[in-house]
Write an enzyme that holds these catalytic residues in place. Structure first.
Site, PDB file in Angstrom:
ATOM      1  N   PRO A 414       0.965  -1.218   0.065  1.00  0.00           N
ATOM      2  CA  PRO A 414       0.095  -0.033   0.047  1.00  0.00           C
ATOM      3  C   PRO A 414       0.782   1.302   0.039  1.00  0.00           C
ATOM      4  O   PRO A 414       1.861   1.313   0.662  1.00  0.00           O
ATOM      5  CB  PRO A 414      -0.883   0.027   1.295  1.00  0.00           C
ATOM      6  CG  PRO A 414      -0.197  -1.337   1.865  1.00  0.00           C
ATOM      7  CD  PRO A 414       0.721  -2.052   1.179  1.00  0.00           C
ATOM      8  N   GLN A 491      -7.106  -1.243   1.356  1.00  0.00           N
ATOM      9  CA  GLN A 491      -6.574  -1.053   2.748  1.00  0.00           C
ATOM     10  C   GLN A 491      -7.048  -0.114   3.393  1.00  0.00           C
ATOM     11  O   GLN A 491      -7.372   1.058   2.828  1.00  0.00           O
ATOM     12  CB  GLN A 491      -5.022  -0.663   2.666  1.00  0.00           C
ATOM     13  CG  GLN A 491      -4.356  -0.605   4.098  1.00  0.00           C
ATOM     14  CD  GLN A 491      -3.113  -0.038   4.200  1.00  0.00           C
ATOM     15  OE1 GLN A 491      -2.724   1.192   3.790  1.00  0.00           O
ATOM     16  NE2 GLN A 491      -1.957  -0.787   4.636  1.00  0.00           N
ATOM     17  N   TYR A 572      -1.063   5.319  13.106  1.00  0.00           N
ATOM     18  CA  TYR A 572      -2.321   5.740  12.720  1.00  0.00           C
ATOM     19  C   TYR A 572      -3.142   5.286  14.098  1.00  0.00           C
ATOM     20  O   TYR A 572      -3.020   4.615  15.039  1.00  0.00           O
ATOM     21  CB  TYR A 572      -2.890   5.552  11.513  1.00  0.00           C
ATOM     22  CG  TYR A 572      -1.694   5.938  10.438  1.00  0.00           C
ATOM     23  CD1 TYR A 572      -1.801   7.490  10.121  1.00  0.00           C
ATOM     24  CD2 TYR A 572      -1.009   5.072   9.553  1.00  0.00           C
ATOM     25  CE1 TYR A 572      -0.887   7.956   9.393  1.00  0.00           C
ATOM     26  CE2 TYR A 572      -0.286   5.734   8.449  1.00  0.00           C
ATOM     27  CZ  TYR A 572      -0.073   7.165   8.482  1.00  0.00           C
ATOM     28  OH  TYR A 572       0.652   7.470   7.594  1.00  0.00           O
TER      29      TYR A 572
HETATM   30  C1  LIG Z   1       5.035   6.872  -1.195  1.00  0.00           C
HETATM   31  C2  LIG Z   1       4.949   5.896   0.097  1.00  0.00           C
HETATM   32  C3  LIG Z   1       3.413   5.872   0.695  1.00  0.00           C
HETATM   33  C4  LIG Z   1       3.049   4.924   1.545  1.00  0.00           C
HETATM   34  N1  LIG Z   1       1.932   4.716   2.034  1.00  0.00           N
HETATM   35  C5  LIG Z   1       1.402   3.639   2.734  1.00  0.00           C
HETATM   36  C6  LIG Z   1       0.081   3.548   3.265  1.00  0.00           C
HETATM   37  O1  LIG Z   1      -0.843   4.192   2.442  1.00  0.00           O
HETATM   38  N2  LIG Z   1       0.037   2.594   3.858  1.00  0.00           N
HETATM   39  C7  LIG Z   1       0.760   1.591   4.451  1.00  0.00           C
HETATM   40  O2  LIG Z   1       0.421   0.605   5.015  1.00  0.00           O
HETATM   41  N3  LIG Z   1       2.037   1.871   3.966  1.00  0.00           N
HETATM   42  C8  LIG Z   1       2.555   2.831   3.159  1.00  0.00           C
HETATM   43  N4  LIG Z   1       3.755   2.886   3.002  1.00  0.00           N
HETATM   44  C9  LIG Z   1       4.597   1.940   3.311  1.00  0.00           C
HETATM   45  C10 LIG Z   1       5.044   0.970   2.333  1.00  0.00           C
HETATM   46  O3  LIG Z   1       3.757   0.193   1.996  1.00  0.00           O
HETATM   47  C11 LIG Z   1       6.156  -0.230   2.810  1.00  0.00           C
HETATM   48  O4  LIG Z   1       5.650  -0.657   3.965  1.00  0.00           O
HETATM   49  C12 LIG Z   1       7.529   0.604   3.018  1.00  0.00           C
HETATM   50  O5  LIG Z   1       7.674   1.699   2.000  1.00  0.00           O
HETATM   51  C13 LIG Z   1       8.640  -0.206   2.887  1.00  0.00           C
HETATM   52  O6  LIG Z   1       8.595  -0.818   1.719  1.00  0.00           O
HETATM   53  P1  LIG Z   1       9.851  -0.624   0.561  1.00  0.00           P
HETATM   54  O7  LIG Z   1      11.056  -0.742   1.290  1.00  0.00           O
HETATM   55  O8  LIG Z   1       9.461  -1.684  -0.322  1.00  0.00           O
HETATM   56  O9  LIG Z   1       9.414   0.726   0.142  1.00  0.00           O
HETATM   57  C14 LIG Z   1       4.283   3.872   1.840  1.00  0.00           C
HETATM   58  C15 LIG Z   1       5.341   3.855   1.470  1.00  0.00           C
HETATM   59  C16 LIG Z   1       5.799   4.971   0.404  1.00  0.00           C
HETATM   60  C17 LIG Z   1       7.132   4.789  -0.071  1.00  0.00           C
END
Ligand SMILES: Cc1cc2nc3c(=O)[nH]c(=O)nc-3n(C[C@H](O)[C@H](O)[C@H](O)COP(=O)(O)O)c2cc1C
Ligand SMILES: Cc1cc2nc3c(=O)[nH]c(=O)nc-3n(C[C@H](O)[C@H](O)[C@H](O)COP(=O)(O)OP(=O)(O)OC[C@H]3O[C@@H](n4cnc5c(N)ncnc54)[C@H](O)[C@@H]3O)c2cc1C
Length: 765
Positions: A414, A491, A572
């Protein structure tokens, strides 16, 4: 220079040799407390890379050492009556005693003065007469411990007990033998280091050691117990200890992980184990000691470099190496310390998990080492996924939750896009999510979609509280279903104290310049000094928000979503109840974990009741507040996962952190995966790992080792919607669904990547 080396172990001797090679005018004395030929331990293992480094530094001693190496390729893992053998590992080993003899002879030939049976006392004034005193006096360094603050010593005493033994039984393979006893599991790490001798390290948990009574036995009794336990591997050979100077149970040690902030003080310089240790299960302590010696001799003989600058360079380069190795060593140490977690694995997966425990060896490394064995693992994995007879990368295996079957194990995590108006997803979301579904991932998550206008993080967040929202989401869901094989998960969340803030790129968690709305949370703890003080939720607020979540679930059903995820992570609203850092309530919803979970579980249960039984639900949790015992710990994460599973969660989406503004996360490749591993294997729950997983190799290693059931990638998908299709092309996996419009592109990419791989392989040969 006039130099004293305290300790005639590998570090001290090799430094003396290296200095003399740089400049024979150096006057070097080595002081060793033991007599020549008396030493602890048995054999040590090296890698080819270490041999190359030794050869470049001193070809003469390197040749003698290399001539005496024992070589072996196989690793045998004995577990629950099965022996799993994998090959191609390429180990080399030598007896510690023999290594020291070679180094002593070489040092003498270079006119290094060796003093044996010379116990050195750091308080002795004679050390002032030396330009440099090299503290190469091992892990229990007296010279380091005489000034622990000056060196910034950090010692972590690890949990398990081990004893370093030897045997005349010659093992053909590096052997891990796990034995279950009435007092718990005991295991051996055994390997040959000479034509007639093997190292045999026995390890177990401190509890097993104590309940077995090993703590009270003298050495002879303990040896007899071990011989009996491992009789089937020893073929009648005896176990021997050469730690005779250690009395009784003292021969059993707890490994001490040592690191130092500074490696020099006055004229004393730390070298080898005195400065740092690496757990014996990754076999790198001697390598580090020898490479320290090479580097220190090099900087001390560099023209134009002041002593201070030389030592700075020594510390900077060597410390980086040490930190990298200690990271891998920590993973490896913890694997053995948390063995119970993996005991339910089938032998093949147990062996895979053991081989990949340090995260230094990955799925593709194993393929290079022993393709046939890896394909056996892959076939096993696919069979468990319900597809017998197929051998392909684990990330492409299907996964079923309730009646929903995912095509593969890759998910688009997400990600808030901050691009909605009044909560309504628009063309941006249509293209963004649609494109990622076309890109081959098995499951696509929406961003955190908020259950009310006040529950939004920012004015740009998507929502699910009006019929207009349902229609807009339905358009996206219908596109995904019609044009891809991906499933789509909604989500749902509420921002709590982190709400009413700017769009992500305008300032993360920064309140709006104007138009802020009031926020509420578990307690009146603001997210940070610049954020609003939230209103602690009353029971009426709780009922209202719960109803909003349920209404959003019903709308999600209308929109046609395949799955719902409850966002109970990242600080949150629901997370603010779970973390004690934000929850200071004194009623039934604060205090114990049971109380802190009460409301989030109530919301989840109500959502579950509103969601069809045949469709799955997941919960995202923060498995670690990165705040030590003050916050949620990984141990609590297991309980949290279990509590949601009891309410009907089919998957725990294991994230971490973002629950407290001052948290101290430890980043790195796959840095949150250990939490998923813990929740999955201690709680026996299905999990999804997330966090800096960016290569197909990461995904396959995590899945095959049973550290997660699904892998989520966020940032990699931001920049590459086709991540999964690209991975399929790279791994030459042909069975993935490619939208027919894109078939030519996929075929071309696969061809080009194959050519590149063949060219790279030809270069290696
Ligand atoms: C731009 C952005 C927006 C995000 N928004 C959410 C979100 O809406 N809900 C959520 O659970 N995590 C959110 N995350 C966290 C990601 O889902 C993920 O857990 C985190 O970026 C680590 O994964 P990665 O190393 O693959 O980026 C967001 C991350 C990024 C980069
Ligand atoms: C169970 C086990 C298995 C291991 N397996 C491996 C392996 O497979 N591969 C590998 O690379 N490493 C392995 N190691 C680690 C390896 O033994 C050390 O990292 C390595 O020996 C470090 O070399 P060193 O010279 O810094 O210290 P040491 O080898 O400990 O040498 C220090 C020397 O200083 C002497 N000394 C100490 N104090 C004084 C004093 N006050 N006065 C005079 N002399 C003193 C000691 O007698 C000793 O000879 C293993 C370690 C253990 C415990």
């Amino acid at each position: 220079m006039k130099i004293a080396c305290i300790g005639g172990g590998p570090a001290g001797l090799y430094f003396a040799i290296s200095m003399k090679l740089k400049d024979p005018a150096h006057q070097i004395e080595v002081f060793e407390r033991n007599a020549p030929g008396v030493t602890f331990g048995w054999g040590v293992v090296f890698s080819d890379q270490t041999v190359e480094n030794l050869t470049a530094n001193d070809p003469k001693s390197a040749r003698i050492i290399a001539d005496e190496f024992a070589h072996w390729d196989d690793i045998d893992v004995h577990f629950r009556g099965t022996c799993i053998t994998s090959s191609g590992h390429g180990f080399i080993g030598i007896g510690r005693k023999r290594l020291l003899e070679i180094l002593q002879a070489r040092a003498r030939a270079l006119s290094v003065v060796l003093h044996f049976e010379a116990e050195c006392d750091p308080a002795d004034p004679k050390w002032k007469d030396y330009d440099l005193v090299i503290a190469s006096d091992g892990a229990n360094s007296r010279f380091r411990d005489a000034n622990p603050e000056a060196f910034g010593v950090d010692i972590d005493v690890r949990k398990n007990k081990f004893v370093w033994l030897g045997t005349s039984k010659v093992f053909d393979a590096f052997t891990f033998a796990f034995e279950e006893t009435e007092h718990g599991w005991i295991w051996a790490h055994a390997y040959r280091f000479a034509p007639d001798c093997s190292t045999f390290i026995v390890e177990c948990s401190e509890e097993t050691w104590a309940t077995f009574g090993l703590d009270k036995m003298d050495q002879a009794q303990a040896l007899a117990v071990c011989e009996n336990l491992f009789a089937k591997y020893l073929d009648g050979h005896r176990l021997e200890s050469n730690a005779t100077h250690l009395v009784g149970s003292a021969a059993w040690l707890n490994f001490r992980r040592i690191k130092c902030e500074r490696w020099n003080h006055g004229n004393v310089i730390l070298l080898g184990d005195a400065a740092h240790t690496a757990h014996f299960s990754i076999g790198s302590g001697t390598k580090l000691a020898l490479e320290d010696a090479i580097k220190l001799a090099q900087v001390l003989n560099s023209e134009g470099l002041s002593l201070e600058a030389a030592l700075d360079e020594y510390l900077a380069e060597r410390n980086l190496e040490v930190l990298k190795l200690q990271n891998s060593a920590r993973n490896s140490t913890e694997w053995f310390e948390t063995l119970d977690r993996y005991l339910h694995f089938e032998p093949l997966q147990f062996a895979y998990s053991l081989l990949t425990r340090s995260q230094r060896i990955s799925h593709e490394n194993l393929r290079l080492r022993d393709r046939e064995w890896l394909e056996t693992v892959e076939r096993w994995f696919w069979e468990k996924a319900g597809v017998p007879g197929k051998s392909a990368a684990p990330m492409f295996a299907p996964f079923t939750m309730r009646e929903m079957r995912l095509e593969n194990r890759v998910t688009v995590s997400p990600m808030a896009m901050y691009s909605a108006v009044d909560g309504t997803p628009n063309d941006f979301h249509f293209i963004h999510l649609g494109e990622r579904a076309l890109g081959g991932a098995g499951l696509v998550f929406t961003e955190m979609t908020c259950v009310s206008p006040e529950g939004r993080i920012s004015p740009g967040c998507t929502g699910m509280w009006t019929a207009e929202h349902v229609d807009a989401w339905k358009r996206i869901v219908d596109f995904v279903h019609a044009n891809s094989r991906a499933k789509i998960c909604l989500q749902l969340g509420h921002s709590g104290a982190k709400g009413s803030t700017k769009l992500g790129w305008e300032g993360n968690d920064v309140p709006l310049d104007d138009g802020n709305w009031p926020v509420m949370s578990a307690s009146d703890v603001p997210w940070s000094p610049v954020n609003q003080k939230p209103k602690p939720m009353t029971r009426a607020d709780m009922d209202m928000v719960k109803d909003q979540f349920v209404a959003a679930v019903q709308m999600g059903l209308e929109a046609g979503f395949d799955m719902i995820e409850l966002h109970a992570a990242h600080g949150y609203l629901l997370s603010s109840f779970i973390t004690p850092l934000q929850n200071t309530r004194t009623d039934d919803y604060g205090g114990s974990l049971e109380n802190r979970l009460r409301y989030p579980l109530e919301v989840f249960a109500a959502m579950r009741a509103a969601w069809p039984k045949d469709r799955p639900m997941s919960v995202r949790i923060s498995a670690n507040d990165w705040a030590g015992e003050q916050g949620v710990t990984p141990d609590e994460a297991v309980e949290i996962g279990e509590a949601f599973a009891r309410e009907g969660a089919d998957l725990i989406d294991v994230s971490a952190g973002q629950t407290w503004a001052d948290a101290q996360p430890v980043f790195g490749r796959m840095f949150q995966t250990p939490f998923s591993d813990k929740v999955r294997n201690e709680g026996r729950l299905a999990t999804m790992a997330v966090g800096n997983i960016y290569e197909p190799d990461h995904a396959n290693s995590i899945l095959a080792a049973g550290r997660a059931d699904l892998v989520a990638l966020a940032r990699p998908h931001l920049i590459d919607p086709m991540w999964t299709l690209r991975a399929a092309a790279a791994l030459d996996y042909r069975d993935i669904y490619v939208p027919p419009q894109y078939l030519n592109g996929q075929a071309q990419l696969a061809r080009n990547l194959k050519r590149e791989a063949e060219a790279a392989a030809a270069l290696r040969v």
